[in-house]
Scaffold this motif. Structure first.
Motif, mmCIF file in Angstrom:
data_model
loop_
_atom_site.group_PDB
_atom_site.id
_atom_site.type_symbol
_atom_site.label_atom_id
_atom_site.label_comp_id
_atom_site.label_asym_id
_atom_site.label_seq_id
_atom_site.Cartn_x
_atom_site.Cartn_y
_atom_site.Cartn_z
ATOM 1 N N UNK A 88 0.833 -1.204 0.000
ATOM 2 C CA UNK A 88 0.000 0.000 0.000
ATOM 3 C C UNK A 88 0.866 1.253 0.000
ATOM 4 N N UNK A 89 1.921 1.257 0.817
ATOM 5 C CA UNK A 89 2.813 2.411 0.863
ATOM 6 C C UNK A 89 3.491 2.636 -0.482
ATOM 7 N N UNK A 90 3.937 1.560 -1.109
ATOM 8 C CA UNK A 90 4.598 1.688 -2.408
ATOM 9 C C UNK A 90 3.635 2.217 -3.470
ATOM 10 N N UNK A 91 2.426 1.686 -3.517
ATOM 11 C CA UNK A 91 1.447 2.153 -4.497
ATOM 12 C C UNK A 91 1.059 3.612 -4.251
ATOM 13 N N UNK A 92 0.906 3.975 -2.996
ATOM 14 C CA UNK A 92 0.596 5.371 -2.674
ATOM 15 C C UNK A 92 1.718 6.294 -3.118
ATOM 16 N N UNK A 93 2.969 5.863 -2.934
ATOM 17 C CA UNK A 93 4.103 6.679 -3.357
ATOM 18 C C UNK A 93 4.131 6.843 -4.873
ATOM 19 N N UNK A 94 3.908 5.740 -5.593
ATOM 20 C CA UNK A 94 3.929 5.786 -7.064
ATOM 21 C C UNK A 94 2.814 6.683 -7.589
ATOM 22 N N UNK A 95 1.640 6.642 -6.956
ATOM 23 C CA UNK A 95 0.524 7.458 -7.416
ATOM 24 C C UNK A 95 0.622 8.902 -6.936
ATOM 25 N N UNK A 96 1.151 9.100 -5.731
ATOM 26 C CA UNK A 96 1.144 10.434 -5.138
ATOM 27 C C UNK A 96 2.259 11.325 -5.679
ATOM 28 N N UNK A 100 1.728 15.106 -6.772
ATOM 29 C CA UNK A 100 2.312 16.192 -5.988
ATOM 30 C C UNK A 100 3.153 17.112 -6.871
ATOM 31 N N UNK A 101 3.906 16.534 -7.797
ATOM 32 C CA UNK A 101 4.684 17.360 -8.739
ATOM 33 C C UNK A 101 3.751 18.210 -9.596
ATOM 34 N N UNK A 102 2.651 17.612 -10.060
ATOM 35 C CA UNK A 102 1.687 18.353 -10.867
ATOM 36 C C UNK A 102 1.095 19.527 -10.098
ATOM 37 N N UNK A 103 0.768 19.307 -8.826
ATOM 38 C CA UNK A 103 0.201 20.389 -8.019
ATOM 39 C C UNK A 103 1.219 21.508 -7.842
ATOM 40 N N UNK A 104 2.480 21.145 -7.565
ATOM 41 C CA UNK A 104 3.517 22.153 -7.336
ATOM 42 C C UNK A 104 3.753 22.990 -8.596
ATOM 43 N N UNK A 153 -7.298 0.334 0.829
ATOM 44 C CA UNK A 153 -6.185 0.891 1.595
ATOM 45 C C UNK A 153 -5.546 2.070 0.857
ATOM 46 N N UNK A 154 -5.304 1.903 -0.433
ATOM 47 C CA UNK A 154 -4.673 2.974 -1.212
ATOM 48 C C UNK A 154 -5.590 4.187 -1.279
ATOM 49 N N UNK A 155 -6.865 3.955 -1.512
ATOM 50 C CA UNK A 155 -7.806 5.073 -1.613
ATOM 51 C C UNK A 155 -7.853 5.889 -0.325
ATOM 52 N N UNK A 156 -7.931 5.215 0.803
ATOM 53 C CA UNK A 156 -8.078 5.916 2.080
ATOM 54 C C UNK A 156 -6.806 6.663 2.456
ATOM 55 N N UNK A 157 -5.635 6.067 2.190
ATOM 56 C CA UNK A 157 -4.390 6.626 2.697
ATOM 57 C C UNK A 157 -3.611 7.451 1.673
ATOM 58 N N UNK A 158 -4.081 7.536 0.438
ATOM 59 C CA UNK A 158 -3.360 8.289 -0.582
ATOM 60 C C UNK A 158 -3.154 9.761 -0.211
ATOM 61 N N UNK A 159 -4.154 10.469 0.344
ATOM 62 C CA UNK A 159 -3.903 11.872 0.715
ATOM 63 C C UNK A 159 -2.787 12.050 1.737
ATOM 64 N N UNK A 160 -2.591 11.054 2.606
ATOM 65 C CA UNK A 160 -1.534 11.155 3.611
ATOM 66 C C UNK A 160 -0.146 11.069 2.977
ATOM 67 N N UNK A 161 -0.065 10.564 1.753
ATOM 68 C CA UNK A 161 1.197 10.566 1.026
ATOM 69 C C UNK A 161 1.342 11.818 0.174
ATOM 70 N N UNK A 162 0.240 12.290 -0.383
ATOM 71 C CA UNK A 162 0.307 13.453 -1.274
ATOM 72 C C UNK A 162 0.705 14.712 -0.514
ATOM 73 N N UNK A 163 0.103 14.945 0.628
ATOM 74 C CA UNK A 163 0.309 16.211 1.337
ATOM 75 C C UNK A 163 1.752 16.412 1.810
#
Length: 278
Positions: A88-96, A100-104, A153-163
């Motif tokens: 889950x952490x790896x997938x969140x990192x790959x997606x986030x 995050x770069x796009x937002x910046x 798991x990825x859906x719920x925790x993805x914002x915690x990686x993006x921010x």
């Protein structure tokens, strides 16, 4: 002058105590003392109707630890919990990271809107969002499967990686990338030699915010997965609320806490060793 200096020192010490004492008391009352109670309960025996048996009748026991060590299935569930948390952490990192770069790199007026969209799911109830995924995954024949658990798991925790990634990437000096480009580095080398090392604090922060909660999560495996998809959090929940075997649940909670602390320590050590190279 010495008297004035002494008063200044006392005032500084008093200020430090006033600042550090409330959080220290909070940690002692709401973390240390419950952890000690849980550790002590893990060496007790369950009562006849659940809970803890009176200490005067049965005293202390190692039955909960022997029970876990005698059955390999508990080690398997713990290992599976770490695997799910790591994936889950790896997938969140790959997606986030790209998001995050796009937002910046978005214009300021659009950046605030994108950040708002990232945190917007927190405005709705957690269970409502999980039930929505049950409706989505049901017709696809993915409900009550490991895939459904990972998706939830990825859906719920993805914002915690993006921010954390967004907060870190926003502070990067764009002149560093311009300098690397002037020195002949292509886009790929600029990312791996400049952007990625500078973003490691955000990567580690986001990974910790995802990995640790996933490791103890029980609602998503219970709603989106089946009995074969149980994690250690489900075992702890069942021990306290189902079978009411508090010593067993306390022992599992203690093992999970120690495992999380060991992983957090290893991650901090890795971050310190990697910091000079960044």
């Amino acid at each position: 002058m010495p008297a004035s200096s002494s008063r200044t020192d006392r005032s500084a010490r008093l200020t430090r105590w006033l600042v550090t004492l409330p959080p220290a008391l909070f940690l002692v009352v709401f973390f240390l003392i419950p952890a000690l109670i849980m550790a002590a309960a893990s060496f007790r025996e369950p009562g006849e109707f659940g809970g803890l048996a009176p200490l005067a009748e049965r005293g202390f026991s190692l039955d909960a630890y022997r029970f876990v060590l005698d059955d390999v299935i508990y080690a398997w569930i713990l290992a599976k919990s770490f695997a799910v948390a790591g994936l889950t952490t790896l997938l969140c990192l790959v997606l986030a990271y790209p998001l995050a770069v796009l937002i910046v790199r978005s214009p300021k007026r659009r950046r605030d809107l994108l950040v708002l969209l990232v945190i917007l799911p927190f405005a709705s109830n957690f269970l409502i969002r999980i039930y929505a995924w049950m409706i989505i995954l049901g017709p696809l024949d993915l409900l009550y499967s490991p895939v459904a658990v990972i998706v939830g798991m990825v859906y719920v925790h993805l914002p915690f990686m993006i921010l954390p990634l967004y907060t870190n990437l926003e502070k990067h000096d764009p002149m560093l990338l311009d300098a690397a480009q002037d020195l002949g580095a292509n886009a790929w080398r600029r990312f791996w030699r400049v952007t990625w090392p500078l973003s490691l604090p955000g990567v580690f922060s986001g990974s910790a915010l995802v990995f640790i909660p996933v490791l103890g999560m029980f609602a998503i495996p219970e709603l989106l997965g089946g009995k074969n998809d149980w994690m250690v959090g489900n075992m702890i929940k069942e021990a306290f609320l189902g079978t009411r075997d508090w010593p067993f649940g306390s022992m599992l909670s203690l093992m999970l806490t120690l495992a999380v602390l060991a992983n957090a320590g290893a991650a901090a050590l890795f971050a310190r060793r990697g910091a000079p190279n960044a």
